[in-house]
Design a protein around this motif. Structure first.
Motif, PDB file in Angstrom:
ATOM      1  N   ARG A 166       0.831  -1.253   0.465  1.00  0.00           N
ATOM      2  CA  ARG A 166       0.403   0.121  -0.352  1.00  0.00           C
ATOM      3  C   ARG A 166       0.633   1.770  -0.053  1.00  0.00           C
ATOM      4  O   ARG A 166       0.018   2.443  -0.673  1.00  0.00           O
ATOM      5  N   GLY A 167       1.841   1.344   0.693  1.00  0.00           N
ATOM      6  CA  GLY A 167       2.815   2.323   0.997  1.00  0.00           C
ATOM      7  C   GLY A 167       2.573   3.775   1.463  1.00  0.00           C
ATOM      8  O   GLY A 167       0.815   3.288   2.335  1.00  0.00           O
ATOM      9  N   GLY A 168       3.394   5.188   1.258  1.00  0.00           N
ATOM     10  CA  GLY A 168       2.401   5.834   2.165  1.00  0.00           C
ATOM     11  C   GLY A 168       1.996   6.094   3.351  1.00  0.00           C
ATOM     12  O   GLY A 168       1.960   6.741   4.322  1.00  0.00           O
ATOM     13  N   HIS A 169       3.353   5.375   4.075  1.00  0.00           N
ATOM     14  CA  HIS A 169       3.124   5.505   5.604  1.00  0.00           C
ATOM     15  C   HIS A 169       3.866   6.548   5.425  1.00  0.00           C
ATOM     16  O   HIS A 169       5.588   7.092   5.390  1.00  0.00           O
ATOM     17  N   ARG A 170       4.158   6.956   6.618  1.00  0.00           N
ATOM     18  CA  ARG A 170       4.986   8.135   7.685  1.00  0.00           C
ATOM     19  C   ARG A 170       4.781   7.783   9.537  1.00  0.00           C
ATOM     20  O   ARG A 170       4.077   7.765   9.659  1.00  0.00           O
ATOM     21  N   PRO A 171       6.138   7.748   9.714  1.00  0.00           N
ATOM     22  CA  PRO A 171       7.657   7.519   8.500  1.00  0.00           C
ATOM     23  C   PRO A 171       8.048   6.427   7.870  1.00  0.00           C
ATOM     24  O   PRO A 171       6.788   5.552   8.267  1.00  0.00           O
ATOM     25  N   PRO A 172       8.399   6.785   6.592  1.00  0.00           N
ATOM     26  CA  PRO A 172       8.639   5.541   5.503  1.00  0.00           C
ATOM     27  C   PRO A 172       8.621   4.252   6.251  1.00  0.00           C
ATOM     28  O   PRO A 172       9.541   4.461   6.773  1.00  0.00           O
ATOM     29  N   ARG A 173       8.134   3.137   5.628  1.00  0.00           N
ATOM     30  CA  ARG A 173       8.653   1.713   6.841  1.00  0.00           C
ATOM     31  C   ARG A 173       9.285   0.943   5.245  1.00  0.00           C
ATOM     32  O   ARG A 173       9.362   0.268   4.254  1.00  0.00           O
ATOM     33  N   LEU A 244       3.504  -8.679   5.598  1.00  0.00           N
ATOM     34  CA  LEU A 244       4.869  -7.473   6.351  1.00  0.00           C
ATOM     35  C   LEU A 244       4.776  -7.193   5.010  1.00  0.00           C
ATOM     36  O   LEU A 244       5.218  -5.878   5.192  1.00  0.00           O
ATOM     37  N   MET A 245       5.749  -7.763   3.781  1.00  0.00           N
ATOM     38  CA  MET A 245       5.737  -6.750   2.873  1.00  0.00           C
ATOM     39  C   MET A 245       4.760  -5.493   2.233  1.00  0.00           C
ATOM     40  O   MET A 245       4.791  -4.617   1.820  1.00  0.00           O
ATOM     41  N   ALA A 246       3.725  -5.845   2.291  1.00  0.00           N
ATOM     42  CA  ALA A 246       2.393  -5.829   1.919  1.00  0.00           C
ATOM     43  C   ALA A 246       1.884  -4.318   2.763  1.00  0.00           C
ATOM     44  O   ALA A 246       0.961  -3.254   2.447  1.00  0.00           O
ATOM     45  N   GLN A 247       2.992  -4.465   4.039  1.00  0.00           N
ATOM     46  CA  GLN A 247       2.693  -3.129   5.030  1.00  0.00           C
ATOM     47  C   GLN A 247       4.113  -1.837   4.817  1.00  0.00           C
ATOM     48  O   GLN A 247       4.391  -1.616   6.421  1.00  0.00           O
ATOM     49  N   SER A 248       4.337  -2.061   3.888  1.00  0.00           N
ATOM     50  CA  SER A 248       5.647  -1.379   3.485  1.00  0.00           C
ATOM     51  C   SER A 248       6.102  -0.117   2.568  1.00  0.00           C
ATOM     52  O   SER A 248       4.899  -0.516   1.794  1.00  0.00           O
ATOM     53  N   ASP A 249       6.952   0.307   2.760  1.00  0.00           N
ATOM     54  CA  ASP A 249       7.285   1.032   1.624  1.00  0.00           C
ATOM     55  C   ASP A 249       9.021   0.822   0.135  1.00  0.00           C
ATOM     56  O   ASP A 249       8.477   1.388  -0.934  1.00  0.00           O
ATOM     57  N   ILE A 250       9.528   0.090   1.168  1.00  0.00           N
ATOM     58  CA  ILE A 250      10.464  -0.056   0.333  1.00  0.00           C
ATOM     59  C   ILE A 250      11.109  -1.003   0.786  1.00  0.00           C
ATOM     60  O   ILE A 250      11.635  -1.692   2.133  1.00  0.00           O
ATOM     61  N   PHE A 251      11.273  -2.340  -0.232  1.00  0.00           N
ATOM     62  CA  PHE A 251      12.226  -3.740   0.377  1.00  0.00           C
ATOM     63  C   PHE A 251      13.564  -3.221   0.318  1.00  0.00           C
ATOM     64  O   PHE A 251      14.543  -2.500  -0.740  1.00  0.00           O
ATOM     65  N   VAL A 252      14.608  -3.435   1.128  1.00  0.00           N
ATOM     66  CA  VAL A 252      15.581  -3.826   1.132  1.00  0.00           C
ATOM     67  C   VAL A 252      16.443  -4.922   1.698  1.00  0.00           C
ATOM     68  O   VAL A 252      16.064  -5.423   2.511  1.00  0.00           O
ATOM     69  N   LEU A 253      17.364  -5.259   1.304  1.00  0.00           N
ATOM     70  CA  LEU A 253      18.446  -6.239   1.292  1.00  0.00           C
ATOM     71  C   LEU A 253      19.830  -6.609   1.010  1.00  0.00           C
ATOM     72  O   LEU A 253      19.331  -6.775  -0.133  1.00  0.00           O
ATOM     73  N   LEU A 268       9.290  -7.355  -5.472  1.00  0.00           N
ATOM     74  CA  LEU A 268       8.579  -6.246  -7.177  1.00  0.00           C
ATOM     75  C   LEU A 268       7.788  -6.726  -6.958  1.00  0.00           C
ATOM     76  O   LEU A 268       6.308  -6.142  -7.421  1.00  0.00           O
ATOM     77  N   ALA A 269       6.682  -8.591  -7.065  1.00  0.00           N
ATOM     78  CA  ALA A 269       5.614  -8.337  -7.017  1.00  0.00           C
ATOM     79  C   ALA A 269       4.594  -7.617  -7.118  1.00  0.00           C
ATOM     80  O   ALA A 269       3.186  -7.644  -7.119  1.00  0.00           O
ATOM     81  N   GLN A 270       4.953  -7.523  -5.243  1.00  0.00           N
ATOM     82  CA  GLN A 270       4.017  -6.927  -4.669  1.00  0.00           C
ATOM     83  C   GLN A 270       3.989  -5.360  -5.145  1.00  0.00           C
ATOM     84  O   GLN A 270       3.718  -4.400  -4.495  1.00  0.00           O
ATOM     85  N   GLY A 271       4.898  -4.417  -5.677  1.00  0.00           N
ATOM     86  CA  GLY A 271       4.940  -3.272  -6.095  1.00  0.00           C
ATOM     87  C   GLY A 271       6.180  -2.499  -5.170  1.00  0.00           C
ATOM     88  O   GLY A 271       5.927  -0.938  -4.733  1.00  0.00           O
ATOM     89  N   LEU A 272       6.959  -3.156  -4.863  1.00  0.00           N
ATOM     90  CA  LEU A 272       7.845  -2.861  -3.029  1.00  0.00           C
ATOM     91  C   LEU A 272       9.084  -2.371  -4.314  1.00  0.00           C
ATOM     92  O   LEU A 272       9.486  -3.202  -4.752  1.00  0.00           O
TER      93      LEU A 272
END
Length: 339
Positions: A166-173, A244-253, A268-272
């Motif tokens: 969904r994105g748009g969290h403040r602060p970004p997750r 968990l990824m659906a509730q986030s804004d950026i994936f980092v590893l 990628l499939a979840q649009g992160l």
């Protein structure tokens, strides 16, 4: 063709929540869908560093398999059992499943990488065929381990659908999903986040601490030492990483190496948008339109990439769209072909 099942030899609990074991489970499921009976053979724990008792137990398990049986062996064990592979190469049809070469694991003791490389090279010479997870892994096996390309089949994972981020969290997750082992680079991530502590963000790290408990304990201690416990959450193994990824804004590893990297394809499939390292097969999975790739083991470069994304909502949106488009260009189903 010989009647009977395909035996799939896996070290430890096949239900472990890691990308490698998930890949194994999916391979078994796809073989069954193709009409081949599959019987899972559980090898002793401890691989790829078995003790003498574990080696003897594994040898006895292989000796008990029927003559001529096709045996698919997970590379976590196969590369560490050259003696068993040599003893059984003519009696069994041995097929090695290589996620990534054991010698490329990070954090090995001095001399261990060379020992594992020699061990895996000997074992692979005894295999009738090799199943690799990516074109990058197949190329490494041919270049560095002497496996003929015609002996390799590549089974590229498809990506199961997941809930859109969904994105748009403040602060970004920020979210990182991967076992807490040195190769996944969580230490680099923590150091990078310390460099951008002045920016607004939170980070959740999901991954089992049990594969390398001392390393995982050191990560937790470093988070506390830096005073980031309120912003970096170490969640342990996660039963619903896709949620968990659906509730986030950026994936980092910032993995130091990946034989494929299923979790990147899932992000990628979840649009992160993805921030990762240019290492192993990661550039093959993550297109430039979906995120930013930096050199491995470079906290400053990782911090700069994260800082750009955190400070630019429009850029995050563009990379999110690129992630979705990149996912659509990847196989929706698992796909195998000869290397």
């Amino acid at each position: 063709m010989r009647d009977g099942p395909v035996f799939f030899a896996v070290p430890g609990d096949p239900a472990q929540p890691t990308g490698g074991y998930a890949y194994d489970r999916r391979v078994a499921a796809e073989l069954r869908k193709a009409g081949l009976p599959v019987e899972t053979v559980r090898l002793p724990d401890g691989y790829p560093f078995p003790g003498e008792a574990e080696r003897r137990a594994a040898a006895a398990i292989f000796r008990a398999l029927p003559d001529g049986a096709p045996v698919l062996v997970d590379g976590l064990a196969f590369g560490a059992m050259p003696e068993i592979a040599a003893a059984e190469r003519d009696r069994l049809v041995l097929v090695a499943l290589v996620h990534h070469p054991l010698a490329l694991e990070t954090g090995l003791a001095p001399g261990e990488s060379e020992r594992l490389a020699g061990s895996e090279r000997q074992a692979l010479a005894a295999a009738r065929a090799v199943l690799a997870t990516s074109h990058a892994t197949a190329a490494t096996l041919t270049r560095d381990f002497g496996v003929p390309a015609e002996k390799i089949a590549i089974a590229v994972p498809g990506t199961d659908p997941g809930p859109p981020a969904r994105g748009g969290h403040r602060p970004p997750r920020l979210v990182a999903v991967g076992s807490l082992v040195p190769r996944k680079g969580h230490d680099v991530l923590i150091a990078a986040l310390d460099r951008i502590r002045a920016l607004p963000w939170s980070c959740r790290i999901a991954g089992s601490p049990h594969l390398a408990p001392e390393w995982a304990g050191g990560l937790a201690a470093e988070v506390r030492r830096l005073g980031l416990s309120g912003r970096i959450a170490l969640l342990g193994a996660c039963a619903d990483a896709r949620g968990l990824m659906a509730q986030s804004d950026i994936f980092v590893l910032p993995s130091r190496y990946e034989g494929y990297g299923m979790v990147f394809a899932e992000a990628l499939a979840q649009g992160l948008p993805v921030v990762a390292c240019r290492a192993g097969a990661v550039p093959d999975v993550v297109p430039e339109t979906a995120g930013m790739l930096v050199p491995p083991d470079d906290p400053a470069a990782l911090a700069a990439a994260l800082g750009r994304l955190l400070g630019d909502d429009a850029l995050r949106s563009r990379y999110a769209a690129g992630a979705r488009a990149g996912s659509r260009s990847r196989p929706a189903r698992w796909r195998a072909r000869k290397g």
